[in-house]
Motif scaffolding. Structure first.
Motif, short mmCIF file in Angstrom:
data_model
loop_
_atom_site.label_atom_id
_atom_site.label_comp_id
_atom_site.label_asym_id
_atom_site.label_seq_id
_atom_site.Cartn_x
_atom_site.Cartn_y
_atom_site.Cartn_z
N VAL A 203 0.84 -1.20 0.00
CA VAL A 203 0.00 0.00 0.00
C VAL A 203 0.87 1.25 0.00
O VAL A 203 0.66 2.19 -0.78
CB VAL A 203 -0.97 0.00 1.21
N CYS B 233 -3.33 6.85 2.14
CA CYS B 233 -3.90 5.49 2.17
C CYS B 233 -3.17 4.59 3.16
O CYS B 233 -3.80 3.77 3.83
CB CYS B 233 -3.86 4.87 0.77
N SER C 16 -5.26 2.94 6.17
CA SER C 16 -5.45 1.49 6.08
C SER C 16 -4.60 0.72 7.07
O SER C 16 -4.63 -0.51 7.06
CB SER C 16 -5.14 1.01 4.67
N ARG D 287 -2.37 -1.97 5.68
CA ARG D 287 -2.98 -3.17 5.11
C ARG D 287 -3.63 -2.80 3.78
O ARG D 287 -3.81 -1.63 3.46
CB ARG D 287 -4.05 -3.74 6.06
N GLU E 163 -6.65 -2.17 2.32
CA GLU E 163 -7.97 -1.87 2.86
C GLU E 163 -8.89 -1.43 1.73
O GLU E 163 -8.93 -0.27 1.31
CB GLU E 163 -7.87 -0.75 3.91
N LEU F 120 -11.60 1.56 1.64
CA LEU F 120 -11.38 2.94 1.20
C LEU F 120 -11.92 3.20 -0.20
O LEU F 120 -12.12 4.35 -0.59
CB LEU F 120 -9.88 3.26 1.21
N PRO G 249 -5.73 1.24 -3.02
CA PRO G 249 -6.08 -0.10 -2.53
C PRO G 249 -6.40 -1.08 -3.66
O PRO G 249 -6.10 -2.27 -3.54
CB PRO G 249 -7.34 0.17 -1.67
N ARG H 14 -16.39 -3.87 3.79
CA ARG H 14 -15.15 -3.35 4.36
C ARG H 14 -15.24 -1.85 4.61
O ARG H 14 -14.66 -1.33 5.55
CB ARG H 14 -13.98 -3.65 3.42
N TRP I 105 -14.67 -0.26 8.07
CA TRP I 105 -13.67 0.81 8.24
C TRP I 105 -14.31 2.04 8.87
O TRP I 105 -13.74 2.67 9.77
CB TRP I 105 -13.07 1.16 6.89
#
Length: 645
Positions: free
Chosen positions: A161, A301, A305, A308, A310, A313, A373, A447, A451
């Protein structure tokens, strides 16, 4: 993640660096020469394209046979045509040969291309400049699969990422610098064309020198037999990409972003001239604002994240793109008239123009949230031996979407739709496409909800979250405290989880659809539906056989007191059908929140804990399934939770 094993000392060093800033990669040879090579290539693309576009927009009379109204869209279409024609071949080449060697070949080719472009500027020859545009498209087509296949070969998964964020940021900073140089040179009354010619050749030479320091990259499939037929190979690459549904839909998501971005970027010159009544220097301000926005979004990001991949996003990004693109339409109709083309100083002195700049900046920033992502997801989930060809398939789709973008822009412009109207149409289409994609891949939407939840209602402390396996089958076992337990666990998992859930959840209109499409497994008590119970255990066994994560709440119901209820036999029934490591987990801090239940209550209890309450997810050591007992498992989960509920 690297495709070859690393020495233990090197793995340890990288693990120690995992919590450092992503900018440390710029000091490492495995990343820095590659980064600056692609940076210089992106910069040169834009010095040339912006210089060419600016000249034919504001000095069209010097280039015979050029239509100033459609030239920008035509240049964009010519540049991306090679992606359609040659991406399939370039993907095979990138999988077959050393990527460092290919990088140096591409940069040598760039020097020759810019010699042609330099001649076009010097002679005011539109045909030569269009030819150079096409050849630069070939250059980018060859480098694209190399670029995105290189990253997962030299970066660890937790670095993907951050690495992709740096590449996206670097690309748009390069676009910014290229825009400034290209626009400024094209605006010079004399010698502008000569400066453009010399500058493009010089940047290409510097890029070739830097590429010499890119480290060797082992070919992914050196024995690959190249199919030189672009039509059949394009079709084969698209079929290859479709084998992994989430990856393919991520490719479509990225291609849609290219559609949106191409529409905006190709419109900036006419937007500045016709809507903002501004001179070419203001185009540089618009592109700078856009580039800085997407660069900042890309860099953010990694922090948002938690290093990770993620995908939550992605919906956040698409929402922001539409919101600020729509506001840009309204902002464009609230501008004062100008008696002449405004300079940069005159432009920024008008308060209404700051709303336009804010919309562009925020639209681009959310574009960074959207793209990084998705690129990291594609790189991490693609089979290494086919990764470059998957990227090539992405380039094919990108180019097709960008061509459609150019055709749409030309059609709407010919029909009398102004540039603000073009922005509005694009924003509304983005809403439709986003809804469609998230209906096909509920993982993105789930997700996003997860998040959002853990960044608004809760602050999560993780204890040994690295024990959740990143690959292979495992049964996750956790206490059941609230209605959002699954979402909290999902938010902290490195990959998708198949949750075992009460069958009644699937009858609720929205939540049921989300979890059903996310492949949650419905279960019922034996006295309710014995057949469904048996199918649930079989589905769990099949998921484990496929190497997936399965999560079960063995209490079978939410706690009404905050204490852990006795564990039922669901875990042992699953293990009787399929042997897999058991990972005990415990949630604490959720009891008393709005999503928990009190004794006898049928609705979420009143809020006793406010927004940003602290909770903990603790993960225990994986257990040998042969040694698992219900009593022992419940004791471990209770100890992980501790005294706090």
């Amino acid at each position: 993640m690297s495709d070859r094993p690393l020495p233990a000392a090197r793995r340890a060093a990288r693990a120690d660096d995992a919590h450092g800033s992503q900018f440390r990669l710029l000091r490492e040879r495995r990343f820095a020469p590659f980064f600056w090579t692609q940076f210089l290539g992106a910069m040169n693309d834009n010095v040339f394209k912006i210089g060419f576009t600016s000249l034919v927009t504001y000095q069209a009379a010097r280039f015979s046979g050029v239509n100033a109204e459609t030239a920008a869209f035509l240049i964009s279409a010519i540049f991306i045509l090679p992606f359609v024609l040659f991406s399939a071949t370039s993907g095979q080449i990138a999988d077959k040969y050393d990527k460092a060697m290919l990088t140096r070949f591409v940069k040598t080719f760039e020097i020759g291309v810019m010699v042609v472009g330099g001649a076009g500027f010097w002679l005011h020859s539109a045909p030569l400049l269009y030819l150079c545009t096409f050849m630069m498209g070939v250059h980018s087509t060859l480098f694209g699969p190399v670029k995105y296949a290189y990253l997962p070969q030299h970066l660890e998964k937790q670095e993907l990422v951050g690495g992709n964020g740096l590449v996206e940021m670097g690309t748009f900073v390069a676009i910014l610098l290229g825009t400034i140089v290209g626009g400024a040179a094209a605006g010079l009354a004399s010698h502008g064309e000569a400066i453009l010619a010399g500058g493009c050749i010089a940047i290409a030479v510097i890029g070739r020198v830097v590429s010499g320091f890119v480290p060797a990259s082992r070919p992914a499939q050196p024995c690959l037999q190249i199919n030189w037929n672009p039509v059949s190979e394009t079709w084969r690459n698209l079929k290859l990409a479709r084998e992994q549904r989430t990856v393919f839909l991520s490719l479509l998501g990225i291609s849609w972003l290219w559609f949106v971005g191409a529409t905006f970027l190709s419109s900036f010159f006419r937007f500045a001239k016709e809507v903002l009544s501004a001179n070419p220097d203001v185009v540089t301000v618009l592109l700078a604002t856009f580039s800085i926005g997407i660069g900042i979004g890309s860099l953010m990001c990694e922090r948002l994240s938690k290093r990770r991949i993620e995908v939550g996003l992605v919906p956040l990004g698409s929402i922001g793109i539409s919101v600020f693109a729509i506001d840009l339409f309204f902002a464009s109709h609230a501008l004062p008239s100008a008696p002449h083309l405004l300079s940069v100083a005159e432009f920024v002195a008008v308060p209404a123009h700051w709303r336009v700049l804010a919309d562009l900046f925020l639209l681009a920033m959310f574009g960074g949230f959207y793209s990084v992502p998705l690129y990291a997801l594609i790189q991490s989930r693609s089979v290494p031996s086919h990764r470059a060809r998957i990227i090539a398939a992405n380039n094919i789709l990108n180019s097709l979407f960008m061509i459609v973008s150019a055709l749409m822009a030309v059609a709407l412009t010919s029909a009398g739709v102004g540039i603000p109207g073009l922005f509005l149409v694009t924003a509304l289409l983005n809403v439709v496409v986003a809804i469609y994609i998230y209906s096909l891949v509920p993982e993105f939407l789930l997700r996003f909800i997860a998040w959002l939840l853990v960044h608004t209602f809760y602050r999560i402390r993780l204890v040994h979250a690295e024990r959740i396996p990143e690959a292979g089958a495992a049964v996750l076992v956790c206490n059941h405290v609230s209605y959002v337990d699954a979402i909290v666990i999902m938010a902290e998992s490195p990959r998708p989880i198949r949750f075992v859930m009460d069958h009644r959840i699937f009858r609720t209109p929205i939540v049921g659809w989300l979890f059903r499409d996310a492949k949650a497994i419905p279960i019922a008590h034996a006295h309710e539906d014995a057949a469904l119970l048996g199918r649930a255990y079989d589905a769990c066994a099949q998921a484990l056989a496929n190497g997936e994560l399965v999560c079960i709440f063995p209490e079978g119901k939410l706690t009404r007191t905050g204490d852990i209820n006795p564990f039922r036999h669901g875990v042992t029934e699953i293990l009787r059908r399929a042997q897999a490591p058991v990972v005990p987990m415990a949630l604490c801090g959720l009891w008393g929140s709005v999503f928990s239940r009190d004794d006898g209550a049928h609705w979420p209890r009143p809020v006793h804990k406010g927004v940003m309450s602290r909770l903990t997810l603790a993960v225990g050591e994986p257990l040998d399934p042969a040694q698992v007992t219900l009593e022992g498992l419940q004791q471990i989960v209770t100890e992980l939770r501790g005294a706090r509920k």
